[in-house]
Design a protein around this motif. Structure first.
Motif, short mmCIF file in Angstrom:
data_model
loop_
_atom_site.label_atom_id
_atom_site.label_comp_id
_atom_site.label_asym_id
_atom_site.label_seq_id
_atom_site.Cartn_x
_atom_site.Cartn_y
_atom_site.Cartn_z
N ILE A 81 1.70 50.14 33.40
CA ILE A 81 2.72 49.52 34.43
C ILE A 81 2.68 47.93 34.39
N HIS A 82 1.51 47.37 34.05
CA HIS A 82 1.23 46.01 34.02
C HIS A 82 2.06 45.39 33.02
N ALA A 83 1.83 45.98 31.71
CA ALA A 83 2.54 45.55 30.48
C ALA A 83 4.07 45.74 30.63
N ASN A 84 4.36 46.72 31.03
CA ASN A 84 5.80 47.08 31.25
C ASN A 84 6.52 46.02 32.22
N ASN A 85 5.74 45.58 33.29
CA ASN A 85 6.56 44.63 34.13
C ASN A 85 6.29 43.14 33.65
N THR A 86 5.36 42.80 32.74
CA THR A 86 5.13 41.60 32.18
C THR A 86 5.91 41.38 30.99
N TYR A 87 6.17 42.37 30.07
CA TYR A 87 6.91 42.30 28.86
C TYR A 87 8.27 42.88 28.74
N PRO A 88 9.04 42.96 29.71
CA PRO A 88 10.22 43.85 29.59
C PRO A 88 11.02 43.59 28.42
N PRO A 124 14.46 60.91 35.51
CA PRO A 124 14.65 60.21 36.72
C PRO A 124 13.37 60.19 37.67
N LYS A 125 13.13 59.14 38.34
CA LYS A 125 11.92 58.86 39.27
C LYS A 125 11.75 60.08 40.29
N PHE A 126 12.88 60.65 40.69
CA PHE A 126 12.90 61.70 41.64
C PHE A 126 13.60 63.10 41.06
N ALA A 127 13.26 63.58 39.92
CA ALA A 127 13.45 64.56 39.18
C ALA A 127 12.95 65.75 39.53
N PRO A 128 13.70 67.12 39.77
CA PRO A 128 13.16 68.05 40.15
C PRO A 128 11.81 68.66 39.41
N GLN A 129 10.78 69.19 40.11
CA GLN A 129 9.44 69.53 39.61
C GLN A 129 9.36 71.06 39.52
N PRO A 132 13.00 69.89 34.06
CA PRO A 132 13.79 70.59 32.89
C PRO A 132 14.35 69.29 32.11
N GLU A 133 14.80 69.80 30.68
CA GLU A 133 15.44 68.89 29.89
C GLU A 133 16.66 68.34 30.25
N ASP A 134 17.48 69.06 31.06
CA ASP A 134 18.43 68.62 31.64
C ASP A 134 18.77 67.66 32.81
N ALA A 135 17.42 67.49 33.30
CA ALA A 135 17.32 66.24 34.17
C ALA A 135 17.53 65.03 33.75
N LEU A 136 17.60 64.84 32.32
CA LEU A 136 17.84 63.41 31.69
C LEU A 136 19.07 62.98 32.31
N LEU A 137 19.19 61.70 32.74
CA LEU A 137 20.21 61.00 33.19
C LEU A 137 20.95 61.37 34.56
N THR A 138 20.21 61.88 35.22
CA THR A 138 20.72 62.38 36.56
C THR A 138 20.43 61.45 37.66
N GLY A 139 19.48 60.83 37.65
CA GLY A 139 19.09 59.69 38.57
C GLY A 139 18.60 58.58 38.41
N PRO A 140 18.14 57.64 38.85
CA PRO A 140 17.54 56.27 38.70
C PRO A 140 16.10 56.43 38.06
N LEU A 141 15.86 55.51 37.03
CA LEU A 141 14.51 55.80 36.54
C LEU A 141 13.43 55.01 37.44
N GLU A 142 12.12 55.31 36.93
CA GLU A 142 10.91 54.67 37.62
C GLU A 142 11.13 53.21 37.28
N PRO A 143 11.23 52.25 38.28
CA PRO A 143 11.57 50.90 37.97
C PRO A 143 10.43 50.19 37.13
N THR A 144 9.11 50.59 37.08
CA THR A 144 8.28 50.01 36.61
C THR A 144 8.12 50.13 35.09
N ASN A 145 8.85 51.00 34.43
CA ASN A 145 8.85 51.36 33.19
C ASN A 145 10.24 51.85 32.64
N GLU A 146 11.19 51.23 33.32
CA GLU A 146 12.63 51.60 32.85
C GLU A 146 12.92 50.95 31.35
N TRP A 147 12.44 49.76 31.09
CA TRP A 147 12.70 49.16 29.74
C TRP A 147 12.28 50.01 28.55
#
Length: 321
Positions: A81-88, A124-129, A132-147
């Motif tokens: 998380i630290h590296a992702n936030n520091t060097y996006p 997505p950060k709030f993907a179903p648990q 599944p593969e088809d959860a891709l691009l169905t919601g916003p990502l976890e902001p700390t590693n979206e880059w």
């Protein structure tokens, strides 16, 4: 499922040239060991100082000269998380450059099949648990590693685009949390499992009375030994040829509390384990839906306990005090 016929040649010719990009990392080194173990004799390996994968002209000339038959793309800029936030900027630019150069040059220079490795953080950060593969691009990502995640999603889509437009055999695999020999045990930017192992080891060496761990210990996490991922990579190169990316997980989850107790036991720390519940827990559950690869006939072999023992032995042998 997709037609797997064009992947059948993968384990037949043991002298086939295989380029493993990122062979020194946690994932790449395990893949190299696995390929050697099953008899491949012609692996093409380049360290970063020999070949900078972010430089298009260098990658182009490498492929023109070496002409590999197969490519496994495990090279990436990774960090916590630290590296992702520091060097996006670096996380998005370097990963996009590496994968664009390698995927495009592989196609242009006649590579038979390419496997691109991503990460479970693409979801997505709030993907179903379980996810599944088809959860891709169905919601916003976890902001700390979206880059990093956006770059990896672009890699999946690039493989899909080249498959659709050029009928070229590019596939993607998304592993869950990995651990094992060659993991990063750095105190600032290691992931939860190596961080716990390092802390328990230091507590043992210094005869500390206790180790304090953040949170309540209740979140559930899934871990896969990197040798199992390497096994899955070979399995997919041989048996899978489809548009969808494929999740690779262990299919089993443990609480952080259970994990910490197990690491404590493997390391042999005799003191007390204290939970600081004033600190955040993070996501309550993160599990991959493994049913697609399970349906193809693959399952993991390394138990968490055996994997931890193996990882701790490696850590002790490679410890730089």
């Amino acid at each position: 499922m997709g037609d797997s016929s064009n992947g059948d040649s993968f384990t037949v010719d043991k002298s086939a040239k295989i380029f493993v990009a990122g062979h020194r990392g946690l994932v790449g080194s395990a893949i190299v060991s696995k390929l050697r173990e099953i008899g491949f004799t012609n692996l093409i390996l380049r360290s970063h100082s020999d070949l900078d994968l972010t430089r298009q002209s260098d990658v182009e000339s490498f492929f023109a000269t070496e002409k590999p038959n197969f490519v496994i793309l495990a090279a990436a800029k990774v960090g916590g998380i630290h590296a992702n936030n520091t060097y996006p900027a670096e996380f998005i630019a370097i990963n996009l450059q590496i994968q664009t150069n390698v995927i495009d040059s592989s196609y242009r220079h006649g590579v038979k099949k390419l496997l691109f490795l991503g990460s479970s953080c693409i979801y997505p950060k709030f993907a179903p648990q379980p996810i599944p593969e088809d959860a891709l691009l169905t919601g916003p990502l976890e902001p700390t590693n979206e880059w990093y995640a956006v770059a990896k999603i672009a890699g999946i889509k690039m493989c899909q685009g080249y498959r659709i437009q050029y009928k070229w055999d590019a596939i993607s695999a998304m592993p869950t949390n990995l651990y094992g020999p060659n993991d990063n045990f750095h105190p600032e930017n290691s992931h939860v499992l190596p961080a716990l192992m390092r802390r328990f080891h230091q507590a043992k060496v210094t005869n500390a009375k206790e180790v304090v761990v953040w949170g309540s210990g209740s979140p559930l996490r899934e871990f896969l030994h990197v040798d199992d991922l390497a096994d899955a990579v070979v399995f997919l190169m041989k048996n899978y040829s489809g548009v969808s990316h494929v999740n690779v997980g262990s299919g089993s989850e443990v609480t952080i509390k259970e994990l910490a107790e197990l690491v404590k036991e493997v390391v042999g720390f005799e003191g007390e384990l204290v939970w600081d519940s004033s600190k955040p827990d993070g996501t309550p559950r993160k599990l991959m839906d493994n049913s697609m690869i399970a349906g193809l006939g693959w399952k993991p072999k390394v138990s968490l306990r055996d994997g931890l023992v193996d990882t701790y032995n490696w850590y002790l042998e490679n410890l730089k005090q």
